[in-house]
Scaffold this motif. Structure first.
Motif, PDB file in Angstrom:
ATOM      1  N   VAL A  26       0.862  -1.169   0.000  1.00 55.44           N
ATOM      2  CA  VAL A  26       0.000   0.000   0.000  1.00 55.44           C
ATOM      3  C   VAL A  26       0.908   1.232   0.000  1.00 55.44           C
ATOM      4  O   VAL A  26       1.908   1.269   0.711  1.00 55.44           O
ATOM      5  CB  VAL A  26      -0.968  -0.016   1.208  1.00 55.44           C
ATOM      6  N   TYR A  27       0.595   2.217  -0.848  1.00 54.85           N
ATOM      7  CA  TYR A  27       1.445   3.402  -0.972  1.00 54.85           C
ATOM      8  C   TYR A  27       0.632   4.573  -1.498  1.00 54.85           C
ATOM      9  O   TYR A  27      -0.428   4.351  -2.080  1.00 54.85           O
ATOM     10  CB  TYR A  27       2.628   3.101  -1.902  1.00 54.85           C
ATOM     11  N   PRO A  28       1.026   5.818  -1.338  1.00 55.64           N
ATOM     12  CA  PRO A  28       2.133   6.269  -0.497  1.00 55.64           C
ATOM     13  C   PRO A  28       1.669   6.450   0.937  1.00 55.64           C
ATOM     14  O   PRO A  28       0.482   6.628   1.202  1.00 55.64           O
ATOM     15  CB  PRO A  28       2.490   7.622  -1.097  1.00 55.64           C
ATOM     16  N   SER A  29       2.582   6.400   1.852  1.00 52.93           N
ATOM     17  CA  SER A  29       2.307   6.717   3.246  1.00 52.93           C
ATOM     18  C   SER A  29       3.504   7.494   3.758  1.00 52.93           C
ATOM     19  O   SER A  29       4.602   6.955   3.763  1.00 52.93           O
ATOM     20  CB  SER A  29       2.096   5.458   4.078  1.00 52.93           C
ATOM     21  N   PRO A  30       3.321   8.734   4.090  1.00 50.04           N
ATOM     22  CA  PRO A  30       2.050   9.431   4.268  1.00 50.04           C
ATOM     23  C   PRO A  30       1.386   9.781   2.937  1.00 50.04           C
ATOM     24  O   PRO A  30       2.038   9.849   1.899  1.00 50.04           O
ATOM     25  CB  PRO A  30       2.422  10.697   5.035  1.00 50.04           C
ATOM     26  N   THR A  31       0.069   9.997   3.007  1.00 43.45           N
ATOM     27  CA  THR A  31      -0.712  10.393   1.846  1.00 43.45           C
ATOM     28  C   THR A  31      -1.589  11.585   2.210  1.00 43.45           C
ATOM     29  O   THR A  31      -1.921  11.780   3.368  1.00 43.45           O
ATOM     30  CB  THR A  31      -1.602   9.243   1.338  1.00 43.45           C
ATOM     31  N   THR A  32      -1.941  12.357   1.208  1.00 46.46           N
ATOM     32  CA  THR A  32      -2.882  13.464   1.427  1.00 46.46           C
ATOM     33  C   THR A  32      -4.249  13.123   0.859  1.00 46.46           C
ATOM     34  O   THR A  32      -5.197  13.866   1.055  1.00 46.46           O
ATOM     35  CB  THR A  32      -2.379  14.768   0.764  1.00 46.46           C
ATOM     36  N   GLY A  33      -4.345  12.001   0.155  1.00 49.10           N
ATOM     37  CA  GLY A  33      -5.621  11.646  -0.451  1.00 49.10           C
ATOM     38  C   GLY A  33      -5.670  10.220  -0.931  1.00 49.10           C
ATOM     39  O   GLY A  33      -6.063   9.319  -0.210  1.00 49.10           O
ATOM     40  N   GLU A  34      -5.250  10.003  -2.174  1.00 54.27           N
ATOM     41  CA  GLU A  34      -5.391   8.685  -2.781  1.00 54.27           C
ATOM     42  C   GLU A  34      -4.326   7.713  -2.279  1.00 54.27           C
ATOM     43  O   GLU A  34      -3.156   8.037  -2.204  1.00 54.27           O
ATOM     44  CB  GLU A  34      -5.303   8.817  -4.302  1.00 54.27           C
ATOM     45  N   LEU A  35      -4.783   6.510  -1.948  1.00 52.80           N
ATOM     46  CA  LEU A  35      -3.921   5.434  -1.480  1.00 52.80           C
ATOM     47  C   LEU A  35      -4.036   4.294  -2.480  1.00 52.80           C
ATOM     48  O   LEU A  35      -5.136   3.944  -2.903  1.00 52.80           O
ATOM     49  CB  LEU A  35      -4.405   4.989  -0.099  1.00 52.80           C
ATOM     50  N   HIS A  36      -2.919   3.706  -2.867  1.00 54.49           N
ATOM     51  CA  HIS A  36      -2.886   2.661  -3.899  1.00 54.49           C
ATOM     52  C   HIS A  36      -2.463   1.323  -3.313  1.00 54.49           C
ATOM     53  O   HIS A  36      -1.623   1.265  -2.425  1.00 54.49           O
ATOM     54  CB  HIS A  36      -1.896   3.047  -5.006  1.00 54.49           C
ATOM     55  N   PHE A  37      -3.052   0.254  -3.862  1.00 53.76           N
ATOM     56  CA  PHE A  37      -2.682  -1.117  -3.512  1.00 53.76           C
ATOM     57  C   PHE A  37      -2.005  -1.757  -4.714  1.00 53.76           C
ATOM     58  O   PHE A  37      -2.308  -1.412  -5.860  1.00 53.76           O
ATOM     59  CB  PHE A  37      -3.918  -1.954  -3.155  1.00 53.76           C
ATOM     60  N   ASP A  38      -1.130  -2.740  -4.477  1.00 56.25           N
ATOM     61  CA  ASP A  38      -0.459  -3.428  -5.573  1.00 56.25           C
ATOM     62  C   ASP A  38      -1.405  -4.323  -6.365  1.00 56.25           C
ATOM     63  O   ASP A  38      -1.115  -4.678  -7.501  1.00 56.25           O
ATOM     64  CB  ASP A  38       0.742  -4.225  -5.074  1.00 56.25           C
ATOM     65  N   ARG A  39      -2.544  -4.680  -5.768  1.00 53.54           N
ATOM     66  CA  ARG A  39      -3.584  -5.456  -6.460  1.00 53.54           C
ATOM     67  C   ARG A  39      -4.907  -5.149  -5.764  1.00 53.54           C
ATOM     68  O   ARG A  39      -4.917  -4.681  -4.629  1.00 53.54           O
ATOM     69  CB  ARG A  39      -3.266  -6.946  -6.432  1.00 53.54           C
ATOM     70  N   PRO A  40      -6.035  -5.390  -6.414  1.00 60.55           N
ATOM     71  CA  PRO A  40      -7.331  -5.073  -5.799  1.00 60.55           C
ATOM     72  C   PRO A  40      -7.495  -5.732  -4.423  1.00 60.55           C
ATOM     73  O   PRO A  40      -7.135  -6.899  -4.239  1.00 60.55           O
ATOM     74  CB  PRO A  40      -8.346  -5.608  -6.798  1.00 60.55           C
ATOM     75  N   GLN A  41      -8.038  -4.960  -3.490  1.00 59.80           N
ATOM     76  CA  GLN A  41      -8.229  -5.414  -2.114  1.00 59.80           C
ATOM     77  C   GLN A  41      -9.660  -5.127  -1.659  1.00 59.80           C
ATOM     78  O   GLN A  41     -10.294  -4.191  -2.142  1.00 59.80           O
ATOM     79  CB  GLN A  41      -7.277  -4.689  -1.157  1.00 59.80           C
ATOM     80  N   THR A  42     -10.135  -5.928  -0.724  1.00 58.35           N
ATOM     81  CA  THR A  42     -11.411  -5.699  -0.051  1.00 58.35           C
ATOM     82  C   THR A  42     -11.110  -5.571   1.431  1.00 58.35           C
ATOM     83  O   THR A  42     -10.365  -6.378   1.981  1.00 58.35           O
ATOM     84  CB  THR A  42     -12.374  -6.878  -0.296  1.00 58.35           C
ATOM     85  N   GLY A  43     -11.659  -4.528   2.056  1.00 59.82           N
ATOM     86  CA  GLY A  43     -11.390  -4.353   3.472  1.00 59.82           C
ATOM     87  C   GLY A  43     -11.997  -3.083   4.021  1.00 59.82           C
ATOM     88  O   GLY A  43     -12.991  -2.575   3.505  1.00 59.82           O
ATOM     89  N   ASN A  44     -11.352  -2.557   5.065  1.00 51.63           N
ATOM     90  CA  ASN A  44     -11.839  -1.330   5.674  1.00 51.63           C
ATOM     91  C   ASN A  44     -10.692  -0.519   6.263  1.00 51.63           C
ATOM     92  O   ASN A  44      -9.592  -1.027   6.440  1.00 51.63           O
ATOM     93  CB  ASN A  44     -12.919  -1.614   6.719  1.00 51.63           C
ATOM     94  N   VAL A  45     -10.997   0.737   6.544  1.00 46.13           N
ATOM     95  CA  VAL A  45     -10.050   1.670   7.144  1.00 46.13           C
ATOM     96  C   VAL A  45     -10.572   1.983   8.543  1.00 46.13           C
ATOM     97  O   VAL A  45     -11.742   2.346   8.707  1.00 46.13           O
ATOM     98  CB  VAL A  45      -9.943   2.964   6.314  1.00 46.13           C
TER      99      VAL A  45
END
Length: 86
Positions: A26-45
């Protein structure tokens, strides 16, 4: 530092178990908005108080721009990651 193992116990003085390695990127961290995964994920924040802030299903990116700045936990079936929202 413990030199000898504790029989039938743990040498972890605060009782927190080591978590399994994160099985997704998961990237980037820190982020100001959009967060990307290396492949589709299902989950929660989840925020640090344990409140579910959002859910996502089969997403390769999520938008965190509406969340307050702070530390969040991303829970997916592939693992758990900590991210910082600026």
């Amino acid at each position: 530092v413990f030199n000898n193992p504790t029989p039938n116990g743990s040498n972890n003085s605060i009782g927190i178990k080591e978590s399994a390695a994160v099985a997704f990127v998961v990237y980037p961290s820190p982020t100001t908005g959009e967060l990307h995964f290396d492949r589709p994920q299902t989950g929660n924040v989840v925020n640090m108080q344990g409140q579910k802030m959002m859910e996502f299903r089969e997403q390769s990116r999520i938008d965190l721009s509406t969340l307050y700045s702070g530390l969040y936990i991303i829970h997916t079936s592939a693992g758990i990651a900590r991210i910082v929202k600026d």
